[in-house]
Structure formats: structure tokens, C-alpha cells
Scaffold this active site. Structure first.
Site, PDB file in Angstrom:
ATOM      1  N   ASP A  70      -5.469  -0.145   5.856  1.00 16.67           N
ATOM      2  CA  ASP A  70      -6.209  -0.743   6.972  1.00 16.67           C
ATOM      3  C   ASP A  70      -7.478   0.283   7.386  1.00 16.67           C
ATOM      4  O   ASP A  70      -8.807  -0.160   7.403  1.00 16.67           O
ATOM      5  CB  ASP A  70      -5.269  -0.645   8.263  1.00 16.67           C
ATOM      6  CG  ASP A  70      -4.274  -1.714   8.152  1.00 16.67           C
ATOM      7  OD1 ASP A  70      -4.057  -2.333   7.272  1.00 16.67           O
ATOM      8  OD2 ASP A  70      -3.247  -1.465   8.873  1.00 16.67           O
ATOM      9  N   ASP A 102       0.706  -1.296   0.142  1.00 15.43           N
ATOM     10  CA  ASP A 102      -0.059  -0.058   0.089  1.00 15.43           C
ATOM     11  C   ASP A 102       0.689   1.151   0.064  1.00 15.43           C
ATOM     12  O   ASP A 102       0.453   2.241  -0.874  1.00 15.43           O
ATOM     13  CB  ASP A 102      -0.959  -0.093   1.276  1.00 15.43           C
ATOM     14  CG  ASP A 102      -0.362  -0.279   2.496  1.00 15.43           C
ATOM     15  OD1 ASP A 102       0.712  -0.571   2.656  1.00 15.43           O
ATOM     16  OD2 ASP A 102      -1.369  -0.008   3.243  1.00 15.43           O
ATOM     17  N   GLU A 145      -3.387   8.306  11.632  1.00 18.78           N
ATOM     18  CA  GLU A 145      -2.314   7.245  12.118  1.00 18.78           C
ATOM     19  C   GLU A 145      -0.983   7.831  11.587  1.00 18.78           C
ATOM     20  O   GLU A 145       0.146   7.653  12.360  1.00 18.78           O
ATOM     21  CB  GLU A 145      -2.561   5.801  11.555  1.00 18.78           C
ATOM     22  CG  GLU A 145      -1.466   4.871  11.486  1.00 18.78           C
ATOM     23  CD  GLU A 145      -1.823   3.843  12.450  1.00 18.78           C
ATOM     24  OE1 GLU A 145      -2.979   3.686  12.620  1.00 18.78           O
ATOM     25  OE2 GLU A 145      -0.866   3.378  13.148  1.00 18.78           O
ATOM     26  N   GLY A 169      -2.072  -7.722  14.267  1.00 16.93           N
ATOM     27  CA  GLY A 169      -1.984  -7.786  12.820  1.00 16.93           C
ATOM     28  C   GLY A 169      -3.412  -7.843  12.232  1.00 16.93           C
ATOM     29  O   GLY A 169      -3.505  -7.921  11.009  1.00 16.93           O
ATOM     30  N   LEU A 170      -4.521  -7.684  13.017  1.00 19.17           N
ATOM     31  CA  LEU A 170      -5.885  -7.646  12.308  1.00 19.17           C
ATOM     32  C   LEU A 170      -6.537  -6.250  12.468  1.00 19.17           C
ATOM     33  O   LEU A 170      -7.757  -5.891  12.230  1.00 19.17           O
ATOM     34  CB  LEU A 170      -6.820  -8.534  13.207  1.00 19.17           C
ATOM     35  CG  LEU A 170      -6.406 -10.135  13.485  1.00 19.17           C
ATOM     36  CD1 LEU A 170      -7.397 -10.775  13.916  1.00 19.17           C
ATOM     37  CD2 LEU A 170      -6.049 -10.628  11.734  1.00 19.17           C
ATOM     38  N   SER A 171      -5.545  -5.307  12.370  1.00 18.55           N
ATOM     39  CA  SER A 171      -5.936  -3.772  12.404  1.00 18.55           C
ATOM     40  C   SER A 171      -6.734  -3.394  13.503  1.00 18.55           C
ATOM     41  O   SER A 171      -7.980  -2.545  13.391  1.00 18.55           O
ATOM     42  CB  SER A 171      -6.490  -3.672  10.826  1.00 18.55           C
ATOM     43  OG  SER A 171      -5.567  -3.146  10.278  1.00 18.55           O
ATOM     44  N   SER A 172      -6.602  -3.702  14.813  1.00 14.91           N
ATOM     45  CA  SER A 172      -7.423  -3.074  15.949  1.00 14.91           C
ATOM     46  C   SER A 172      -6.945  -1.492  15.913  1.00 14.91           C
ATOM     47  O   SER A 172      -8.183  -0.603  16.132  1.00 14.91           O
ATOM     48  CB  SER A 172      -7.110  -3.763  17.268  1.00 14.91           C
ATOM     49  OG  SER A 172      -5.676  -3.784  17.452  1.00 14.91           O
ATOM     50  N   SER A 173      -6.150  -1.064  15.574  1.00 12.82           N
ATOM     51  CA  SER A 173      -5.877   0.404  15.494  1.00 12.82           C
ATOM     52  C   SER A 173      -6.476   0.965  14.476  1.00 12.82           C
ATOM     53  O   SER A 173      -7.082   2.062  14.775  1.00 12.82           O
ATOM     54  CB  SER A 173      -4.256   0.730  15.654  1.00 12.82           C
ATOM     55  OG  SER A 173      -3.632  -0.013  14.429  1.00 12.82           O
ATOM     56  N   SER A 203     -11.436   2.221  28.156  1.00 15.00           N
ATOM     57  CA  SER A 203     -11.481   0.799  27.355  1.00 15.00           C
ATOM     58  C   SER A 203     -11.803  -0.225  28.320  1.00 15.00           C
ATOM     59  O   SER A 203     -11.264  -0.431  29.624  1.00 15.00           O
ATOM     60  CB  SER A 203     -10.114   0.732  26.567  1.00 15.00           C
ATOM     61  OG  SER A 203     -10.123  -0.736  26.296  1.00 15.00           O
TER      62      SER A 203
HETATM   63  C1  GLA Z   1       0.153  -2.682   8.453  1.00 15.61           C
HETATM   64  C2  GLA Z   1      -0.142  -1.159   7.691  1.00 15.61           C
HETATM   65  C3  GLA Z   1      -0.573  -1.327   6.278  1.00 15.61           C
HETATM   66  C4  GLA Z   1       0.320  -2.239   5.403  1.00 15.61           C
HETATM   67  C5  GLA Z   1       0.369  -3.565   6.103  1.00 15.61           C
HETATM   68  C6  GLA Z   1       1.485  -4.545   5.454  1.00 15.61           C
HETATM   69  O1  GLA Z   1      -0.845  -3.425   8.670  1.00 15.61           O
HETATM   70  O2  GLA Z   1      -0.648  -0.513   8.525  1.00 15.61           O
HETATM   71  O3  GLA Z   1      -0.503   0.130   5.967  1.00 15.61           O
HETATM   72  O4  GLA Z   1       1.390  -1.656   5.195  1.00 15.61           O
HETATM   73  O5  GLA Z   1       1.058  -3.307   7.439  1.00 15.61           O
HETATM   74  O6  GLA Z   1       0.990  -4.718   4.315  1.00 15.61           O
END
Ligand code: GLA
Length: 395
Positions: free
Chosen positions: A179, A42, A167, A131-135, A73
Site C-alpha cells: 500500500d 506482499d 504502519e 480497502g482503498l488504502s486511506s491509511s 481532519s
Molecule cells: C492490506 C495490507 C497490504 C496487503 C493487502 C492484501 O491492504 O495493508 O499490505 O497485504 O491487504 O493484499
């Protein structure tokens, strides 16, 4: 989102809100994501294939009239109270997870000129920081809440951009847009094909009767993720600059070919060469993966995942023994189409694409191998392509 998790969390954040802040909140949700293929593309202007999942972050929120922001939280000890006037352009020490909602508030104020404070209680059914984008889910749920509470009617693209800006700027992670876009633009049963150079996007259906996504959490903390991530971003920028000087001038690293990168090999050190090679070959894998998804060929999609994992491990060096072993062990099981790390890497979760109904069998085969090597029990969960963000009915 399972109905039970929804009801339990909505009740819990509502109760905590009433207890802490008195009065009635409005309720919101934003999903986490997995990324099928397109690792670290990305921020290099490439394509990615993320899926918003049926888990994410729930928020109970209300505007304040006393110039204060109050955050708490269900899962984190840290609670914060900050005067709106004290919020600058960058996160402050001690803000912890609160930097995400504060960053979004800052960007929302910049965009809209509206500066009322707010009270927020969040709780999630995603594993945090794995790694599941909680942020991104916290950012998007805050953006959705502020938009609804103020009645600004921003569309989902604007919400995604706002969350991403928070972010990149306030929090300081030089991430790409994947994300926040995945969370903000999620649709049930669909995967997002996002062309980050545009950005342009389309939704591609995922057939849950033919394939399921098994998330495998190694529980390995991603301690070096921020430093390691920003280092990869810088290395790609340097490799891009070398290609522009020595080969040709293209706007993004992901737009070069493997032969371009080979042509510039002598001008790069080994590390830069490997980073660039990952990026350009990952573009080939995502093209194949997206084509496979369109024809519901989950075998071919799985093969793209396997190759992607290999390249992120060898050339991009963001895997680790735990992620390598868990994906290898899954690949050895019957009915597994392919497996790779998801998110930035450095620990956290991997995904396996599996034939529906086999999750328990795969978990039962993988867990003892992992535990024997690392002494840790991994967690397994089947996640589905879930809904995008939005307001929920009152509890
Ligand atoms: C993290 C970053 C994303 C992307 C991935 C790797 O999740 O926040 O923007 O770069 O790593 O694909």
C-alpha cells in the site's frame, strides 16, 4: 484526481487550517490504491499489481516551534494535541486515525534526528477504511509533508519505507509493503508491478481507452480486519516454517510451488494448507495477469481477477457475502472483464474491470440485486491511474 475534488478539498483544508491554527500551511497530496491481482502476497514475498488512483488524502501542514503536534481532519471528529516528548514506539489508546501521522512522525524522527512538531489538517476523497488504502495515503502524505517542511529530500522509495515502518511498528498492523509503495510510487496511467521479495518494481501502462476500473463499495465495515489480517500473517508464517522443515528452505512462502505445498499437506492442518495453497496459486495468477496487462489483454486480466477472488474467498477466507454477491452480480453484466475484492477483504470495496463507458449500466444492474439482499445501497465510482504524491500549489 479530478480538478473539482482537488480545488474543493484544498480550499476546505486550507480554510480549516487558517481557522484552527492561524497562518498559512503548505499543501500536499498522496493517492490511495486498488490492487488488480496478487491478494495477500506482499507479506509473503510475492508479486502484486497495485495502481495508485486519482483519489487520496490532502494535507495542509506546518512545523511548530512549541514542541507540540496538532492534528485534525475534515472527516473525523477526533482532534489531537500531543507533546512530541510523549510519543513512544507504539500507538496509544485514544489516538484513533491520528496514530498514522504520529507513527510517521516517530519514524521520521528516528531516521533524520529532526524532532520539531507539526500541525496538520487532512481531508480525502477516498472512502475511508474500505480497502482503498486511506491509511497508507495518510502515512505517505505525512511523510511527504515532513520531508518537504524539513527539506530532507528523501526519495520516494525512502518515503514508502518510512510510511510502511510506521504502519508495521507504531500502528501494529503486520502488513506488507504494497500500500505504501503503491501510494508513494504512483504514476498517472501506470500500474506498479512490485516484486516484494526485492523489493524491486517496474511500471506497466494501463490503457484507459480499453478498460476502466469500477470500484464498488459494499459499505460493509471492516471491523475484524486488523485481527483477521494479523491472524493470516501468522498462519502464513507457520505454513512457511512447515515447508522449510518438510520440503525445502526458501526465503518466502510465495516462492514455493503447489507441488511443494501438496508434499507438506500431511504436516499441516486444513487451514494452513488452504492459506499456503492460496499464496502459491495466486503467484501463478499474478504472472498471468501481469503478462495480460503488458499485452493489453483485459479479458485475460479479468479472468485472473475472477480466479483470484475465488481463491481469496475459499482458501484465504477473507471475503464475505457482500463482496461475493457484488462481484458475482458484476460478472453477470455485459462488458465486465472480471471482478474481485480489493485490499485486505473482510468488507469494504471490490473492483470490476469494465469496458469504458459502461459504468452506469453495470451500477444500475448491480445495485438493486445488492440492495434486495442486504438492504444497503452500494456506491460506485470509476477510478483512474492517478499521480503519485507531492506538494501542491498554495490555494
Ligand atoms: C492490506 C495490507 C497490504 C496487503 C493487502 C492484501 O491492504 O495493508 O499490505 O497485504 O491487504 O493484499
Amino acid at each position: 484526481m479530478t480538478a473539482r475534488a482537488n480545488a474543493r478539498l484544498v480550499a476546505a483544508i486550507t480554510a480549516k487550517f487558517r481557522d484552527r491554527y492561524q497562518g498559512e500551511p503548505r499543501l500536499f497530496f498522496a493517492p490511495g490504491r486498488i490492487n488488480l491481482v496478487g491478494a495477500h502476497l506482499d507479506y509473503n514475498g510475492g508479486d502484486v499489481l497495485p495502481m495508485a488512483v486519482d483519489r487520496g488524502l490532502y494535507a495542509a501542514a506546518r512545523l511548530t516551534t512549541d514542541g507540540r503536534i496538532r492534528l485534525c481532519s475534515l472527516d473525523q471528529d477526533l482532534t489531537l494535541e500531543v507533546a512530541t516528548g510523549a510519543i513512544g514506539n507504539r500507538a496509544q489508546q485514544g489516538q484513533g486515525w491520528g496514530a498514522y501521522p504520529l507513527g510517521v512522525w516517530h519514524c521520521f524522527r528516528e531516521k533524520s534526528g529532526l524532532n520539531a512538531g507539526f500541525e496538520l489538517v487532512v481531508g480525502g476523497d477516498l472512502p475511508m477504511a474500505s480497502g482503498l488504502s486511506s491509511s497508507a495515503a495518510i502515512e505517505v502524505v505525512t511523510a511527504v509533508a515532513l520531508d518537504a517542511l524539513h527539506g530532507t529530500q528523501l526519495d520516494r522509495l525512502q518515503l514508502a519505507l518510512l510510511a510502511h515502518r510506521a504502519e508495521n511498528g507504531y500502528v501494529g498492523l503486520r502488513c506488507g509493503i504494497m500500500d505504501q509503495f503503491a501510494s508513494a510510487l504512483g504514476r498517472p496511467g501506470q500500474v506498479l508491478l512490485l516484486h516484494c521479495a526485492g523489493p524491486r518494481y517496474e511500471h506497466v501502462p494501463f490503457d484507459p481507452r480499453a478498460c476502466e476500473v469500477l470500484v464498488m463499495d459494499t459499505k460493509k465495515p471492516r471491523r475484524l480486519a486488523k485481527t483477521g489480517f494479523n491472524e493470516r500473517v501468522a498462519q502464513c508464517a507457520t505454513a512457511h516454517e512447515i515447508l522449510r522443515t518438510h520440503v525445502r528452505d526458501l526465503p518466502h512462502l510465495a516462492q514455493y510451488s503447489l507441488s511443494d505445498v501438496e508434499q507438506a499437506r500431511d504436516a499441516m492442518d486444513e487451514v494452513l494448507f488452504k492459506r499456503a495453497r492460496h499464496v502459491v496459486t495466486e503467484m501463478e495468477r499474478i504472472a498471468k495477469g501481469a503478462a495480460a496487462l503488458r499485452r493489453h489483454d483485459y479479458g485475460a486480466l479479468g479472468a485472473a481477477l475472477d480466479l483470484s477472488h475465488r481463491s481469496t474467498a475459499i482458501d484465504y477466507e477473507v471475503s464475505c457475502d457482500e463482496l461475493d454477491l457484488i462481484t458475482d452480480a458484476a460478472r453477470g453484466c455485459e462488458g465486465v472483464f472480471g471482478a474481485r475484492l480489493t485490499g485486505a477483504g473482510f468488507g469494504g470495496c471490490a473492483i470490476a474491470l469494465i469496458r469504458p463507458g459502461l459504468a452506469d449500466k453495470v451500477a444500475a444492474a448491480v445495485a438493486p440485486v445488492f440492495e434486495a439482499r442486504f438492504g444497503v445501497q452500494p456506491a460506485f465510482d470509476v477510478l483512474r491511474a492517478g499521480m503519485g504524491p507531492g506538494e501542491l500549489p498554495a490555494a
